[in-house]
Write an enzyme that holds these catalytic residues in place. Structure first.
Site, PDB file in Angstrom:
ATOM      1  NE  ARG A  24      -7.092  -7.197 -20.509  1.00  0.00           N
ATOM      2  CZ  ARG A  24      -7.258  -6.017 -21.114  1.00  0.00           C
ATOM      3  NH1 ARG A  24      -6.435  -5.010 -20.864  1.00  0.00           N
ATOM      4  NH2 ARG A  24      -8.249  -5.835 -21.958  1.00  0.00           N
TER       5      ARG A  24
ATOM      6  N   PRO B 268       0.815  -1.222   0.000  1.00  0.00           N
ATOM      7  CG  PRO B 268      -0.824  -1.568   1.635  1.00  0.00           C
ATOM      8  CD  PRO B 268       0.510  -2.087   1.156  1.00  0.00           C
TER       9      PRO B 268
ATOM     10  CD  GLU C  53       1.256  -7.290  10.701  1.00  0.00           C
ATOM     11  OE1 GLU C  53       0.790  -6.188  10.376  1.00  0.00           O
ATOM     12  OE2 GLU C  53       0.570  -8.325  10.795  1.00  0.00           O
TER      13      GLU C  53
ATOM     14  CG  ASP D 186      -8.403  -2.535 -22.784  1.00  0.00           C
ATOM     15  OD1 ASP D 186      -9.314  -3.274 -23.166  1.00  0.00           O
ATOM     16  OD2 ASP D 186      -7.283  -2.914 -22.440  1.00  0.00           O
TER      17      ASP D 186
HETATM   18  C1  4GN Z   1      -0.425  -4.720  -1.668  1.00  0.00           C
HETATM   19  C2  4GN Z   1      -0.102  -5.664  -0.700  1.00  0.00           C
HETATM   20  C3  4GN Z   1      -2.324  -4.153  -0.375  1.00  0.00           C
HETATM   21  C4  4GN Z   1      -1.549  -3.961  -1.496  1.00  0.00           C
HETATM   22  C5  4GN Z   1      -0.925  -5.797   0.413  1.00  0.00           C
HETATM   23  C6  4GN Z   1      -1.924  -2.916  -2.500  1.00  0.00           C
HETATM   24  C7  4GN Z   1       0.553  -7.339   1.618  1.00  0.00           C
HETATM   25  N1  4GN Z   1      -2.034  -5.047   0.531  1.00  0.00           N
HETATM   26  N2  4GN Z   1      -2.782  -1.972  -2.099  1.00  0.00           N
HETATM   27  N3  4GN Z   1      -0.662  -6.659   1.440  1.00  0.00           N
HETATM   28  O1  4GN Z   1      -1.440  -2.962  -3.596  1.00  0.00           O
HETATM   29  C8  4GN Z   1       2.059  -6.440   4.479  1.00  0.00           C
HETATM   30  C9  4GN Z   1       2.884  -7.475   3.789  1.00  0.00           C
HETATM   31  C10 4GN Z   1       1.177  -5.795   3.454  1.00  0.00           C
HETATM   32  C11 4GN Z   1       2.866  -7.119   2.352  1.00  0.00           C
HETATM   33  C12 4GN Z   1       1.600  -6.400   2.131  1.00  0.00           C
END
Ligand code: 4GN
Length: 245
Positions: A153, A88, A115, A168
């Site tokens: 794709r 994130p 985490e 698209d």
């Molecule tokens: C990417 C990974 C959300 C996204 C994730 C995203 C795994 N969550 N928004 N979770 O692209 C802690 C370990 C969070 C890796 C991550």
């Protein structure tokens, strides 16, 4: 295009990408997928791949030695590949970034668990950090699958001639227009007459007007980023006028 995914759950990624046009791209060799599991590098009897965070608190991090050994193994197989960590905190994924990645010959994705990973691993081993949006998943695998699907794709030959990536949603920065198939009426809802007319010029004009109009209604910030042609402006003005009571 060659894909490497570093994951504690390789079957999850391999199964998800084995269907539809991406599955076909993988079986016909236009795409290649290799998974790398940090657990293969665990040395203790418990096959440990997690470790405790300095400073305490709940949750675990990916264990550095097994993770870095897995990244090194992936790099040996895919020497030209940038290593992308999905989190994130990353740069937001857009269709234009998807198109950029689709031009790379190779990519390695790191799907995190727990985490996350030690910040020094990001500094030392990660080339790009990418986010699919402002939400949190329990693991990076669904994000890796989504990114690879979007990229795959666009690789030439992966979409049959039936689906053209140029048509698209987002390839022109707009939402897609509505689509209809048989029957002509469902519960009193009719297919717009123009789509039954056989008039290809009018159909293209209607579709463009709908794409502009729905983008204006639902994602106005997408329109603020572009300068519309005079013709597009006329179509949007027409849509807005017709949408008023
Ligand atoms: C990417 C990974 C959300 C996204 C994730 C995203 C795994 N969550 N928004 N979770 O692209 C802690 C370990 C969070 C890796 C991550």
């Amino acid at each position: 295009m060659k894909w490497g995914v570093i994951t504690l759950f390789p079957a999850m990624v391999e199964d998800a990408l084995s269907h539809g046009v991406i599955g076909r791209g993988l079986t016909d060799g236009r795409l290649e997928l290799v998974s790398f599991n940090p657990r293969a590098h665990a040395t203790d009897v418990h096959q440990t791949v997690d470790d405790r965070p300095y400073g305490g608190g709940p949750g675990m991090l990916m264990k550095v030695e097994t993770l870095r050994a897995s990244i090194a193994e992936a790099r040996q197989h895919l020497p030209a590949a940038p290593v992308v960590y999905l989190s994130p905190q990353g740069e937001p994924l857009t269709q234009s970034l998807v198109a950029e990645i689709a031009c790379w010959p190779e990519v390695i994705l790191l799907a995190g668990r727990y985490e996350g990973v030690d910040e020094r691993v990001i500094t030392l081993d990660i080339d790009r950090e990418i986010s699919l949006g402002d939400f949190v998943l329990s693991g990076g695998e669904p994000a890796a699958i989504a990114l690879l699907d979007a990229v795959g794709r666009l690789v030439p030959g992966v979409l049959g001639h039936a689906g053209s990536a140029e048509a698209d949603s987002f390839s022109d920065g707009l939402l897609d227009c509505p689509h209809y198939t048989r029957p002509e009426e469902i519960a009193g809802q009719r297919v717009p007459d123009v789509l039954l007319s056989g008039h290809h010029g009018q159909i293209a004009r209607w579709r463009r007007k709908q794409a502009l109009g729905w983008t204006w209604l639902r994602r106005p910030e997408l329109l603020e980023r572009q300068t519309l042609s005079d013709e597009d402006n006329d179509l949007l003005t027409e849509f807005i006028r017709e949408s008023k009571p």
